[in-house]
Design an enzyme around this catalytic site. Sequence first.
Site, mmCIF file in Angstrom:
data_model
loop_
_atom_site.group_PDB
_atom_site.id
_atom_site.type_symbol
_atom_site.label_atom_id
_atom_site.label_comp_id
_atom_site.label_asym_id
_atom_site.label_seq_id
_atom_site.Cartn_x
_atom_site.Cartn_y
_atom_site.Cartn_z
ATOM 1 N N HIS A 1 0.842 -1.190 0.000
ATOM 2 C CA HIS A 1 0.000 0.000 0.000
ATOM 3 C C HIS A 1 0.875 1.236 0.000
ATOM 4 C CE1 HIS A 1 -3.174 2.814 1.004
ATOM 5 N NE2 HIS A 1 -3.989 1.883 0.536
ATOM 6 N N ASP B 1 -8.109 -4.853 -1.314
ATOM 7 C CA ASP B 1 -8.525 -5.639 -2.478
ATOM 8 C C ASP B 1 -8.337 -7.136 -2.299
ATOM 9 O OD1 ASP B 1 -9.338 -3.544 -4.214
ATOM 10 O OD2 ASP B 1 -7.240 -2.949 -4.322
#
Length: 385
Positions: free
Chosen positions: A271, A322
């Site tokens: 991330h 996700d």
Amino acid sequence: MNKAKDAPTATPSSSGGAGLRGVVAASSSIGDVNGEKGELIYQGINIHDLARHATFEEVIFLLWHGRLPKRAELEELKEALGRSYELPPEVLELMRQFPRDAEPMEALRTSVSALGFYDKSAGDTTREASLRTATRLTAQLPTIVAAGHRLRQGHEPVRPKSELNIAHNFLYMLRGEMPSEHEAHIFDVCMVLHADHELNASTFTARVVAGTLADIYGAVTAAIAALAGPLHGGANTNVMKMLLEIGEVDRVEAYIQEALAAKRKIMGFGHAVYRTEDPRATHLRQFSKEMGERAGSTKWYEMSRKVEEVIKREKDLNPNVDFFSASTYYMMGIPLELYTPIFAVSRISGWTGHILEQYANNKLIRPRAEYIGPRDVPYVPIDER
Ligand SMILES: CC(C)(COP(=O)(O)OP(=O)(O)OC[C@H]1O[C@@H](n2cnc3c(N)ncnc32)[C@H](O)[C@@H]1OP(=O)(O)O)[C@@H](O)C(=O)NCCC(=O)NCCS
């Protein structure tokens, strides 16, 4: 560009180059991501509390108004959303002309852009008019995604039911039959978890477009284009494609080792901000397990856990939003190509919240580039080059 006081600031060059990492590009009270603590808040409220207690409609109100709604305000919002579920017939007609093999995100982008034709106050950027448009768009995105899918399958779209909430109505329109209460609830929480994430790429895009005082349809159309990219919202579909390609839990180790050796990025991991576990992944991991148990097969959950274990060991990377949303949606029977459009169905609430905030205190967003090209280059006539 504004600079928030205690926030990290860095120029592209001092942060090592690309991607504006650590650069503060707006002041906002909508949401905050603390990458070190692994904390996400919407208007000050922790995402874990919202995931446990709030409905998506409450979160929409929260993002637009800065506080949770009172009962009557929530009812009013739900009614306004329900009244707006139906698409203008012209947009539905346009959608019928789309190629059968159109990418769902491209179909969504084009349909949202077309919606602007049928909103007489589209160019009105006052808060009152913008809230009306935000309500309409938030109500209509799920209808576009569900209707688009049915048309691509050669089926007639299912008319929305105004009395249902967004999550329930979406699953109903997609399948033509009512989802179970449990599924509708899990899907509702998925909507809560994806609603906002500070200045992610698509939200920043929306703010840049709104900052020119372009209308909301333009800003949301651009945000959808940004979300479609595989490094942003497109990752969840690719996670499921990867799990399907791996096929079995005992093939995970070899597959991941090979992918890492080939320097391929594993979708659903890493991330730009979090250095810890993405707090949204904590809930989605649980949903992936629950949905698997209810469906009688935890295979995709177990495979996901194994991928998680190998990536942690080999790269010290954590799953992002996700990763477990992929197997959760798969166990709900949602087609892979809809995972990213579903992200948009939720994120429209955050995009519009940021657009409202941008309009309320607007300043054209116009950063500078660090010029790294040559200077004083003479112009050479064409025949002498
Ligand atoms: C999200 C993402 C773009 C963040 O990127 P970033 O903060 O710029 O991080 P970087 O790409 O600079 O990665 C830092 C290091 O971790 C590695 N890394 C990051 N994500 C990785 C992944 N998913 N798989 C394998 N390695 C990864 C990078 O290769 C890099 O290693 P290096 O220093 O040896 O070159 C990136 O993690 C990624 O591409 N993830 C996969 C796509 C995805 O899931 N996107 C959804 C985000 S919510």
